[in-house]
Scaffold this motif. Structure first.
Motif, PDB file in Angstrom:
ATOM      1  N   ALA A 148       0.814  -1.214   0.000  1.00  0.00           N
ATOM      2  CA  ALA A 148       0.000   0.000   0.000  1.00  0.00           C
ATOM      3  C   ALA A 148       0.853   1.273   0.000  1.00  0.00           C
ATOM      4  CB  ALA A 148      -0.935   0.003   1.211  1.00  0.00           C
ATOM      5  N   SER A 221      -6.760   5.445  -4.673  1.00  0.00           N
ATOM      6  CA  SER A 221      -6.923   4.042  -4.321  1.00  0.00           C
ATOM      7  C   SER A 221      -8.372   3.715  -4.595  1.00  0.00           C
ATOM      8  CB  SER A 221      -6.636   3.885  -2.833  1.00  0.00           C
ATOM      9  OG  SER A 221      -5.917   2.734  -2.595  1.00  0.00           O
ATOM     10  N   ASP A 265      -0.264   7.825   0.168  1.00  0.00           N
ATOM     11  CA  ASP A 265      -0.499   6.382   0.214  1.00  0.00           C
ATOM     12  C   ASP A 265      -1.048   5.942   1.561  1.00  0.00           C
ATOM     13  OD1 ASP A 265      -0.220   4.911  -2.033  1.00  0.00           O
ATOM     14  OD2 ASP A 265       1.911   4.500  -1.788  1.00  0.00           O
ATOM     15  N   SER A 268      -4.590   7.409   1.878  1.00  0.00           N
ATOM     16  CA  SER A 268      -5.621   6.856   0.992  1.00  0.00           C
ATOM     17  C   SER A 268      -6.169   5.562   1.585  1.00  0.00           C
ATOM     18  CB  SER A 268      -5.113   6.669  -0.434  1.00  0.00           C
ATOM     19  OG  SER A 268      -4.081   5.730  -0.483  1.00  0.00           O
ATOM     20  N   THR A 269      -5.322   4.776   2.217  1.00  0.00           N
ATOM     21  CA  THR A 269      -5.808   3.537   2.850  1.00  0.00           C
ATOM     22  C   THR A 269      -6.601   3.845   4.120  1.00  0.00           C
ATOM     23  OG1 THR A 269      -3.912   2.333   1.957  1.00  0.00           O
ATOM     24  CG2 THR A 269      -5.114   1.276   3.744  1.00  0.00           C
TER      25      THR A 269
HETATM   26 MG    MG Z   1      -1.531   3.129  -1.775  1.00  0.00          MG
END
Ligand code: MG
Ligand code: ADP
Length: 320
Positions: A148, A221, A265, A268-269
């Motif tokens: 991720a 994402s 990143d 976004s998760t």
């Molecule tokens: Mg990501």
């Protein structure tokens, strides 16, 4: 105003990596792609050998000393995994390998297998020693997965490589992670135009809109990038540690606009798991971060709109 573009692409990290420059520079291009290769070699869990695989192979046995860069990335991912309510989990590996979403042989696993793997994904079972840069997974079968965030980390390193070579205007796209450097020379106002893809479109690269930024990271994402369908159900690649199944909610995609691609990143998760209301609360104190949510009901919700401009291109969608 006339500017030539120089675009370089390569298949890497299970996606297409592209770099756009505005002056030809073969040396820098070599450096960029070599750097991506080297970092992927350290971080991947999709090949038998890497630094992260050494840690995973020694799970339940002994700690493994890794490079400073790998240690520091794991430490950051681990801290984020321990935050209350965070759906980000750096120890998610056993479940990722069980589902194989985005790889051949994907399957809806037996519930017993899910229960078994869920006992191996607790980030509290990771022991980190900053003095020796070593990582120990306490239980046999545990696996770290940096899928991720690896691209975000690598994108930020590439930005440094470009700056070291005195490249101050460029755009790098690592398949979902877009990092814009400086102002765009091909827009009168200096904005980079990043396409926001329409989820599940039958037309390749059909867009919902354009995100316009300067010197920012744009990370998307979505549940439409890597998924499979079984019995009319979409199984996508962001997994919920609590249930062991893909996270299920009203979202089709989330885009995070931030200064660094690593932040993009991570968030976004996390924000995908948070949903809109909780994201609004969290981002009140983080004005440098913005989020664009695309909902399954074709509405678009934006949190902290001041860091970018958004141009809607598809009238099936509505910004509210
Ligand atoms: Mg990501
Ligand atoms: P993409 O590779 O499409 O940009 P993401 O950045 O959204 O995807 O990351 C998805 C990847 O992260 C998965 O393929 C898997 O390797 C890993 N992953 C899945 N679920 C989680 C989770 N809950 N926490 C952290 N990593 C996850």
């Amino acid at each position: 105003m006339h500017h030539s573009r120089y675009e370089y692409t390569q298949a890497m990290m299970g996606t297409t990596v592209s770099l756009m420059l505005f002056e030809p520079n073969e040396t820098v291009v070599q450096h960029v792609f070599n750097t991506i290769n080297q970092l992927e070699n350290k971080l991947t869990v999709n090949r038998p050998v890497s630094e992260v695989m050494s840690i995973n192979n020694a799970a339940g046995k002994h700690p493994i000393r890794v490079s400073h860069a790998v240690y520091s990335l794991i430490e950051q991912a681990w801290k984020v995994s321990l935050m209350p309510d965070s759906c980000f989990n750096v120890a998610i590996g056993p479940l990722v390998k069980l589902w194989k979403i985005g790889f051949s042989g994907h399957q809806v696993p037996d519930p017993e297998q899910i229960v078994e793997k869920k006992s191996l994904i607790d980030p509290n079972d990771i022991e980190l020693d900053p003095n020796s840069c070593s990582v120990f997974l306490k239980k046999v079968g545990m696996e770290i997965d940096l899928g991720a965030i690896a691209k975000g980390y690598i994108a930020d390193v590439i930005k440094l490589v470009l700056q070291q070579h005195k490249v101050y205007q460029a755009i790098i796209n690592l398949g979902g992670n877009v990092l814009t450097i400086g102002d765009s020379p091909i827009d009168a106002e200096g904005y980079w135009h990043i396409g926001l893809k329409k989820p599940f479109s039958s037309v390749e690269n059909e867009l919902v809109g354009l995100i316009k930024v300067k010197n920012k990271s744009v990370v998307t994402s979505g549940i439409y990038e890597r998924y499979f369908i079984e019995n009319q159900h979409v199984y996508h690649h962001i997994l919920d540690s609590k249930t062991g199944y893909p996270l299920d909610n009203e979202l089709e995609s989330i885009t995070v606009i931030s200064d660094t691609s690593l932040e993009g990143d991570i968030y976004s998760t996390i924000l995908y798991g948070f949903g809109i209301e909780k994201t609004k609360q969290l981002l009140k104190n983080q004005q440098n971060l913005s989020a664009i949510f695309l909902l399954k009901d074709k509405t678009i919700k934006i949190v902290n709109p001041d860091n970018f401009a958004f141009e809607l291109l598809n009238r099936e969608y509505q910004v509210i």
